[in-house]
Design a protein around this motif. Structure first.
Motif, PDB file in Angstrom:
ATOM      1  N   GLY A 208       0.905  -1.263  -0.033  1.00  0.00           N
ATOM      2  CA  GLY A 208      -0.065  -0.145   0.000  1.00  0.00           C
ATOM      3  C   GLY A 208       0.819   1.162  -0.101  1.00  0.00           C
ATOM      4  O   GLY A 208       2.107   1.245   0.282  1.00  0.00           O
ATOM      5  N   PRO A 209       0.294   2.450  -0.160  1.00  0.00           N
ATOM      6  CA  PRO A 209       0.901   3.652  -0.424  1.00  0.00           C
ATOM      7  C   PRO A 209       1.304   4.542   0.821  1.00  0.00           C
ATOM      8  O   PRO A 209       1.859   5.498   0.805  1.00  0.00           O
ATOM      9  CB  PRO A 209       0.020   4.430  -1.126  1.00  0.00           C
ATOM     10  CG  PRO A 209      -1.350   4.065  -0.838  1.00  0.00           C
ATOM     11  CD  PRO A 209      -1.319   2.521  -0.264  1.00  0.00           C
ATOM     12  N   THR A 210       0.674   4.127   1.994  1.00  0.00           N
ATOM     13  CA  THR A 210       0.608   5.150   3.108  1.00  0.00           C
ATOM     14  C   THR A 210       1.440   4.746   4.379  1.00  0.00           C
ATOM     15  O   THR A 210       1.553   5.678   5.121  1.00  0.00           O
ATOM     16  CB  THR A 210      -0.959   5.463   3.340  1.00  0.00           C
ATOM     17  OG1 THR A 210      -1.415   4.267   3.993  1.00  0.00           O
ATOM     18  CG2 THR A 210      -1.775   6.086   2.517  1.00  0.00           C
ATOM     19  N   ALA A 211       1.898   3.661   4.406  1.00  0.00           N
ATOM     20  CA  ALA A 211       2.480   3.292   5.675  1.00  0.00           C
ATOM     21  C   ALA A 211       3.826   4.006   5.998  1.00  0.00           C
ATOM     22  O   ALA A 211       4.384   4.635   4.973  1.00  0.00           O
ATOM     23  CB  ALA A 211       2.826   1.751   5.653  1.00  0.00           C
ATOM     24  N   GLU A 212       4.225   4.399   7.216  1.00  0.00           N
ATOM     25  CA  GLU A 212       5.421   5.130   7.657  1.00  0.00           C
ATOM     26  C   GLU A 212       6.752   4.064   7.296  1.00  0.00           C
ATOM     27  O   GLU A 212       6.424   2.818   7.510  1.00  0.00           O
ATOM     28  CB  GLU A 212       5.432   5.473   9.079  1.00  0.00           C
ATOM     29  CG  GLU A 212       4.388   6.510   9.343  1.00  0.00           C
ATOM     30  CD  GLU A 212       4.723   7.740   8.637  1.00  0.00           C
ATOM     31  OE1 GLU A 212       5.925   8.110   8.561  1.00  0.00           O
ATOM     32  OE2 GLU A 212       3.693   8.249   8.272  1.00  0.00           O
ATOM     33  N   PRO A 213       7.792   4.515   7.099  1.00  0.00           N
ATOM     34  CA  PRO A 213       9.028   3.908   6.499  1.00  0.00           C
ATOM     35  C   PRO A 213       9.445   3.053   7.804  1.00  0.00           C
ATOM     36  O   PRO A 213       9.911   1.878   7.571  1.00  0.00           O
ATOM     37  CB  PRO A 213      10.241   4.793   6.229  1.00  0.00           C
ATOM     38  CG  PRO A 213       9.323   5.852   5.719  1.00  0.00           C
ATOM     39  CD  PRO A 213       7.920   6.198   6.439  1.00  0.00           C
ATOM     40  N   ALA A 214       9.378   3.489   8.959  1.00  0.00           N
ATOM     41  CA  ALA A 214       9.912   2.808  10.140  1.00  0.00           C
ATOM     42  C   ALA A 214       9.023   1.552  10.461  1.00  0.00           C
ATOM     43  O   ALA A 214       9.536   0.340  10.632  1.00  0.00           O
ATOM     44  CB  ALA A 214       9.824   3.586  11.514  1.00  0.00           C
ATOM     45  N   GLU A 215       7.756   1.722   9.983  1.00  0.00           N
ATOM     46  CA  GLU A 215       6.678   0.442  10.053  1.00  0.00           C
ATOM     47  C   GLU A 215       7.071  -0.373   9.001  1.00  0.00           C
ATOM     48  O   GLU A 215       7.220  -1.753   9.425  1.00  0.00           O
ATOM     49  CB  GLU A 215       5.236   0.896  10.271  1.00  0.00           C
ATOM     50  CG  GLU A 215       4.237  -0.256  10.102  1.00  0.00           C
ATOM     51  CD  GLU A 215       3.155   0.095   9.766  1.00  0.00           C
ATOM     52  OE1 GLU A 215       2.025  -0.564   9.538  1.00  0.00           O
ATOM     53  OE2 GLU A 215       2.667   1.490   9.967  1.00  0.00           O
ATOM     54  N   LEU A 216       7.411  -0.037   7.817  1.00  0.00           N
ATOM     55  CA  LEU A 216       7.415  -0.917   6.882  1.00  0.00           C
ATOM     56  C   LEU A 216       8.649  -1.688   6.816  1.00  0.00           C
ATOM     57  O   LEU A 216       9.105  -2.923   6.470  1.00  0.00           O
ATOM     58  CB  LEU A 216       7.572   0.101   5.556  1.00  0.00           C
ATOM     59  CG  LEU A 216       6.453   0.501   4.882  1.00  0.00           C
ATOM     60  CD1 LEU A 216       6.741   1.454   3.757  1.00  0.00           C
ATOM     61  CD2 LEU A 216       5.310  -0.343   4.689  1.00  0.00           C
ATOM     62  N   LEU A 217       9.696  -1.105   7.592  1.00  0.00           N
ATOM     63  CA  LEU A 217      11.203  -1.813   7.380  1.00  0.00           C
ATOM     64  C   LEU A 217      11.594  -2.450   8.967  1.00  0.00           C
ATOM     65  O   LEU A 217      12.608  -2.817   9.017  1.00  0.00           O
ATOM     66  CB  LEU A 217      12.418  -0.419   7.323  1.00  0.00           C
ATOM     67  CG  LEU A 217      12.165   0.154   6.007  1.00  0.00           C
ATOM     68  CD1 LEU A 217      13.091   1.298   6.065  1.00  0.00           C
ATOM     69  CD2 LEU A 217      12.126  -0.814   4.871  1.00  0.00           C
ATOM     70  N   ALA A 218      10.403  -2.579   9.745  1.00  0.00           N
ATOM     71  CA  ALA A 218      10.932  -3.170  10.971  1.00  0.00           C
ATOM     72  C   ALA A 218      11.099  -4.938  10.628  1.00  0.00           C
ATOM     73  O   ALA A 218      10.266  -5.261   9.924  1.00  0.00           O
ATOM     74  CB  ALA A 218       9.662  -2.992  11.919  1.00  0.00           C
ATOM     75  N   PRO A 219      11.784  -5.508  11.406  1.00  0.00           N
ATOM     76  CA  PRO A 219      12.027  -6.858  11.142  1.00  0.00           C
ATOM     77  C   PRO A 219      10.775  -7.661  11.672  1.00  0.00           C
ATOM     78  O   PRO A 219      10.085  -7.157  12.753  1.00  0.00           O
ATOM     79  CB  PRO A 219      13.310  -7.258  11.941  1.00  0.00           C
ATOM     80  CG  PRO A 219      13.560  -6.125  13.051  1.00  0.00           C
ATOM     81  CD  PRO A 219      12.968  -4.960  12.193  1.00  0.00           C
ATOM     82  N   PRO A 220      10.717  -8.956  11.316  1.00  0.00           N
ATOM     83  CA  PRO A 220       9.614  -9.794  11.898  1.00  0.00           C
ATOM     84  C   PRO A 220       9.814 -10.169  13.334  1.00  0.00           C
ATOM     85  O   PRO A 220      11.031 -10.032  13.759  1.00  0.00           O
ATOM     86  CB  PRO A 220       9.641 -10.939  11.197  1.00  0.00           C
ATOM     87  CG  PRO A 220      10.741 -10.906  10.370  1.00  0.00           C
ATOM     88  CD  PRO A 220      11.173  -9.497  10.314  1.00  0.00           C
ATOM     89  N   ALA A 221       8.789 -10.221  14.076  1.00  0.00           N
ATOM     90  CA  ALA A 221       9.057 -10.581  15.665  1.00  0.00           C
ATOM     91  C   ALA A 221       9.922 -11.999  15.694  1.00  0.00           C
ATOM     92  O   ALA A 221       9.621 -12.915  15.060  1.00  0.00           O
ATOM     93  CB  ALA A 221       7.542 -10.721  16.221  1.00  0.00           C
ATOM     94  N   PRO A 222      10.693 -11.861  16.736  1.00  0.00           N
ATOM     95  CA  PRO A 222      11.364 -13.396  17.095  1.00  0.00           C
ATOM     96  C   PRO A 222      10.616 -14.628  17.057  1.00  0.00           C
ATOM     97  O   PRO A 222      10.935 -15.624  16.538  1.00  0.00           O
ATOM     98  CB  PRO A 222      11.996 -12.785  18.417  1.00  0.00           C
ATOM     99  CG  PRO A 222      12.067 -11.319  18.514  1.00  0.00           C
ATOM    100  CD  PRO A 222      10.878 -10.743  17.774  1.00  0.00           C
ATOM    101  N   ALA A 223       9.445 -14.432  17.699  1.00  0.00           N
ATOM    102  CA  ALA A 223       8.450 -15.603  17.777  1.00  0.00           C
ATOM    103  C   ALA A 223       8.119 -15.962  16.462  1.00  0.00           C
ATOM    104  O   ALA A 223       7.929 -17.111  16.058  1.00  0.00           O
ATOM    105  CB  ALA A 223       7.075 -15.327  18.484  1.00  0.00           C
TER     106      ALA A 223
END
Length: 235
Positions: A178-193
């Motif tokens: 999508g076009p609207t997400a913040e870069p920090a949210e987009l680039l976060a690694p997946p959760a350890p679990a």
């Protein structure tokens, strides 16, 4: 880096898994995807629905005069993706999902051997690498190309390599496209679990030869078997 991966699903399977329309004309399994190979990716059409397309691995910016650097642009680092002249425009407007069953990395052993490992979901589910795409038009011929984003490896994956593909769990597919997400949210690694669901599997060095293909490349082998296979060409 991520320099080799496996994609063992048909176009029909991928269309269903990613809820996308298929414009590939049909794609087959490839257990040894290498730089510049044509492979499926999922992107948004201008109308907003998902398309399953074929792109060549190794992004060529639209302003590039030649495609000679494509093999060096298979990966884009999350740390610089938003500021890089080559990658930032695609990150802002042309993000994609790159379907995979897993990826390969090599670990150098104490005796100098390089042992390949295959990182793949234990439950057999599909992976989605975060990707960016661009269209390059040499002499009027449009060519879709893409890069896979990489980030710092997390947990046990860091014992194999210091980088890993940016992996997107299913609940993040829509926001990545999508076009609207913040870069920090987009680039976060997946959760350890979530990452704990990945298997780090030793495989035969046969995968190092790009001419080899087939499901046997992703099969677990005892490390003793892998040692016996080391006379096979790695690259």
């Amino acid at each position: 880096m991520c320099g080799r991966y496996a994609m063992a699903r048909s176009a029909g399977d991928l269309s269903a898994l990613f809820e996308s329309s298929d414009e590939t004309g049909g794609v087959g399994p490839d257990f040894n995807v290498a730089p510049t190979d044509p492979v499926p990716l999922v992107r948004l059409a201008p109308e907003g629905h998902r398309l399953l397309s074929v792109g060549r691995w190794g992004l060529v910016p639209h302003w590039s005069r030649t495609a000679t650097g494509a093999a060096r642009m298979i990966n884009a680092r999350v740390e610089t993706i938003a500021t890089s002249r080559a990658y930032a425009p695609s990150f802002a407007r042309r993000r994609c999902l790159v379907p995979a069953d897993g990826w390969y990395e090599w670990v150098r052993q104490a005796d100098g051997r390089r042992q390949p490992y295959f990182m793949t979901p234990r439950d057999g589910s599909v992976l989605a690498f975060a990707g960016i795409w661009s269209v390059w038009e040499p002499a009027g011929e449009a060519r879709l190309t893409f890069s896979v984003l990489t980030t710092a490896a997390v947990g046990e994956l860091a014992e194999v390599h210091d980088r890993m593909p940016l992996l997107l769990p299913r609940e993040r597919w829509a926001s990545w496209l999508g076009p609207t997400a913040e870069p920090a949210e987009l680039l976060a690694p997946p959760a350890p679990a979530w990452l704990a669901g990945l298997e780090i599997r030793p495989v035969s060095p046969a995968v190092g030869d790009v001419r080899n293909d087939g499901p046997e490349l992703t099969a677990r082998v005892p490390l003793a078997r892998a040692e016996a296979d080391t006379e096979m060409t790695l690259f």
